[in-house]
Structures are given as C-alpha cells and as structure tokens.
Scaffold this motif. Structure first.
Motif, PDB file in Angstrom:
ATOM      1  N   GLY A 143      -4.783  -0.557   0.078  1.00 19.96           N
ATOM      2  CA  GLY A 143      -5.337   0.145   1.231  1.00 19.96           C
ATOM      3  C   GLY A 143      -6.589  -0.528   1.765  1.00 19.96           C
ATOM      4  O   GLY A 143      -6.792  -0.622   2.990  1.00 19.96           O
TER       5      GLY A 143
ATOM      6  N   THR B 119      -2.968   1.012  -5.258  1.00 19.52           N
ATOM      7  CA  THR B 119      -3.016   1.681  -3.953  1.00 19.52           C
ATOM      8  C   THR B 119      -4.357   1.459  -3.270  1.00 19.52           C
ATOM      9  O   THR B 119      -4.422   1.144  -2.074  1.00 19.52           O
TER      10      THR B 119
ATOM     11  N   PHE C  66       0.824  -1.211   0.000  1.00 17.03           N
ATOM     12  CA  PHE C  66       0.000   0.000   0.000  1.00 17.03           C
ATOM     13  C   PHE C  66       0.861   1.265   0.000  1.00 17.03           C
ATOM     14  O   PHE C  66       0.667   2.164  -0.829  1.00 17.03           O
ATOM     15  N   TYR C  67       1.824   1.348   0.915  1.00 13.93           N
ATOM     16  CA  TYR C  67       2.655   2.551   1.007  1.00 13.93           C
ATOM     17  C   TYR C  67       3.533   2.724  -0.232  1.00 13.93           C
ATOM     18  O   TYR C  67       3.761   3.848  -0.697  1.00 13.93           O
TER      19      TYR C  67
ATOM     20  N   ALA D  32       9.306   2.173  -4.366  1.00 17.86           N
ATOM     21  CA  ALA D  32       8.335   3.087  -4.975  1.00 17.86           C
ATOM     22  C   ALA D  32       8.931   3.806  -6.179  1.00 17.86           C
ATOM     23  O   ALA D  32       8.243   4.020  -7.180  1.00 17.86           O
TER      24      ALA D  32
ATOM     25  N   THR E 245       2.137   6.504  -6.787  1.00 15.57           N
ATOM     26  CA  THR E 245       1.024   7.243  -7.383  1.00 15.57           C
ATOM     27  C   THR E 245       1.234   8.739  -7.251  1.00 15.57           C
ATOM     28  O   THR E 245       0.982   9.508  -8.192  1.00 15.57           O
TER      29      THR E 245
ATOM     30  N   PHE F  22       2.886   1.839  -3.370  1.00 16.73           N
ATOM     31  CA  PHE F  22       2.142   2.340  -4.524  1.00 16.73           C
ATOM     32  C   PHE F  22       1.466   3.680  -4.245  1.00 16.73           C
ATOM     33  O   PHE F  22       1.190   4.432  -5.179  1.00 16.73           O
ATOM     34  N   ALA F  23       1.205   3.986  -2.980  1.00 14.80           N
ATOM     35  CA  ALA F  23       0.710   5.317  -2.648  1.00 14.80           C
ATOM     36  C   ALA F  23       1.772   6.358  -2.992  1.00 14.80           C
ATOM     37  O   ALA F  23       1.476   7.407  -3.600  1.00 14.80           O
TER      38      ALA F  23
END
Length: 308
Positions: free
Chosen positions: A196, A192, A46-47, A221, A53, A49-50
C-alpha cells in the motif's frame, strides 16, 4: 507396528496436501500474469494481501488472546522478507514468461544451503555445489535463448529466489512457539502495508477492471496465500525437509504447463535446455539426499510425528 502405520499415513497425507500446494502456487504465476493485464503489479500485490489479511484475520479471531509482542515482532521481521519476496515476484513475472519465472524462482532450494554456509558457516555439501554449477549453466542458456536475453524480469525472478530463501531461513531461525496462524496474519498485514505504501508513492492510473482480473486477484489471495500457508505450516512437519523440497520442485512444472497451455507461451530450444538444467540442479541433489533418507527409513520428521 501401529506407530509405523500411523506415521506412514501421516506422511502420505502430508505428501498429498503439499503436492496440492504446488498446484496452487504454480497457478499463481498464471493468474498473476492475467491480473497484470488490467491491474499494475504492485497494486495487484496490495489488494491480494489486503484480502488475504482480512481472511486470515477472521480465521485468527479465536486465537487473538494468544497474540503478544513477540508474535508481532517475529511476524514483522519475516513479513518484511515475505514482502521483498512478493514484490520481486510480481515485478519479475510481469517482465518475463511464467515458465522462465517459475524455474528461476525455484533456485531458492539451492540458495538456502549457500546462504547458511555464507552467514553461519554451515557445511555446504558437494551435491549442493554440483547443483549450483548446473544452475549457472542453465542461467547462461536462458540468457542466450531468450528474445531479450536475460532481461529485467529474469533478474527480478532470480532475486525473488534469494528472498524466498531468506524468508524460509528467517522463519526457521526466528520461529519458536508462536501461533502459526497469528504469525501468518502479521506477515500478510506487513506485506499489505508495504504494498500500500509503494502504491501511494508510485500511484497508477485509474483502474478499469473486469471480472477476469478480479477473479485472478481472488484466486491469488485465497489459494496460493491463505490456503497454501495453512497447508504448508500444518503438514510440512510430518515429512522431512528433503522430501518437502522435492515436492516443491513441482511448482515450475505447473507454471510451465499453464504458461504453455493457457497463455500460449513458447520457449526456444536453448530456453528449454536452460530450464531443464535449472530443474536438474534442484532435483538431482534432493533426489540423492532423499534416497539416503529412504535407506535410513526416514519418511517423516520425528518431532512432527510427536507433535500430534
């Protein structure tokens, strides 16, 4: 003559940048494994791809006027395939060695023609069939050679190869004239949201992270996500699919070297043999196809050369 020299230069430049992407991708196995020591795999996903993004969104600011419903729809579909790919990737790497995961992930090269044959009745050539037999033999040896046999992490890493193949096929079948950067932005955002959502449904204990895991997260990332997607989409069009496939077979080599030198991983003789057979299953058919291309003078994709 001038066009030939120009095409050779583009092909050589493409080869360099695509090889660099394999280094970054190989490194992602190492840094994911390091990050998982403090951050659970799904939370890490999650982190990662956050942040990717956010970075891709900044790159896309000048392109937002081109954003349309079709780009969103296509990005969402291929983004779901990318989410399945990365979810199975992080869960697979967390459950097995990076050496085994790297070679198992690379099976996507063989699964693409198999899936195309199964769903679109595209011809499955003999070389790919031989590669599949070698790969099965390699999987059997991996199952025999590991301490826990063919464990859950190995299964998920093999499943990841299937999702990689599906993602590549979905891009090739659905992508038309969309902006690659905007498409990547939607894909990253989709992963993401999926990551999430899963993190909310299956919350992890409070995190206590160090700069080592934060550095691993930043690396994953930026390099194997934002930079690799950009380089691949920019330069793969200047080479043939076969040559690109051969270049990408270097991924598990880098992950194996990193696992051995940095993480202290050790494989048994049967595991080494199994990995070698899987590697040969991918490389030998591609090498024969590449030799045929060279005999025909095909070193770059004509459509890519014409696109610049």
């Amino acid at each position: 003559m001038h066009n030939s020299i120009q095409h050779d230069h583009r092909s050589s430049k493409a080869t360099f940048w695509l090889i660099l992407t394999t280094v970054f991708w190989g490194g992602s196995f190492i840094f994911n494994k390091i990050g998982f020591r403090e951050i659970p795999p799904v939370t890490f996903l999650f982190y990662r791809f956050a942040l990717a993004t956010l970075l891709m969104g900044v790159l896309c600011l000048p392109r937002l006027k081109r954003f349309n419903r079709r780009t969103f729809r296509t990005g969402l579909i291929v983004g779901l395939a990318l989410a399945a790919t990365n979810l199975s990737f992080v869960l697979g790497v967390s459950g097995t060695s990076v050496s085994r995961a790297g070679f198992l992930n690379n099976l996507f090269v063989l699964l693409i023609p198999l899936l195309c044959f199964a769903f679109w009745r595209e011809r499955l050539d003999r070389l790919s069939a031989v590669g599949l037999v070698l790969a099965l033999a390699g999987l059997w040896l991996l199952a025999r050679g590991g301490v826990d046999g063919f464990n859950k992490g190995d299964l998920l890493s093999t499943l990841c190869a299937l999702f990689i193949a599906l993602h590549i096929i979905s891009v090739s079948k659905l992508l038309r004239d969309e902006d690659i950067y905007l498409l990547s932005f939607v894909q990253f955002a989709t992963v993401t949201v999926v990551g999430g959502t899963l993190d909310l449904l299956f919350p992890s204990p409070p995190l206590s992270v160090t700069w080592v895991s934060i550095g691993s997260l930043i690396y994953c990332a930026i390099f194997p996500t934002v930079i690799c997607f950009t380089l691949q989409n920019t330069y793969q069009r200047y080479t043939t699919p076969t040559k690109a496939g051969l270049i990408y077979t270097m991924d598990p080599v880098w992950s194996m070297l990193g696992g051995t030198l940095l993480l202290g991983e050790r494989l048994t003789t049967e595991e080494w043999t199994g990995c070698a057979l899987i590697f040969a299953a991918v490389v030998l058919p591609l090498s024969v196809k590449r030799l045929r291309e060279r005999q025909l003078g095909l070193d770059y994709r004509a459509e890519g050369a014409a696109a610049d």
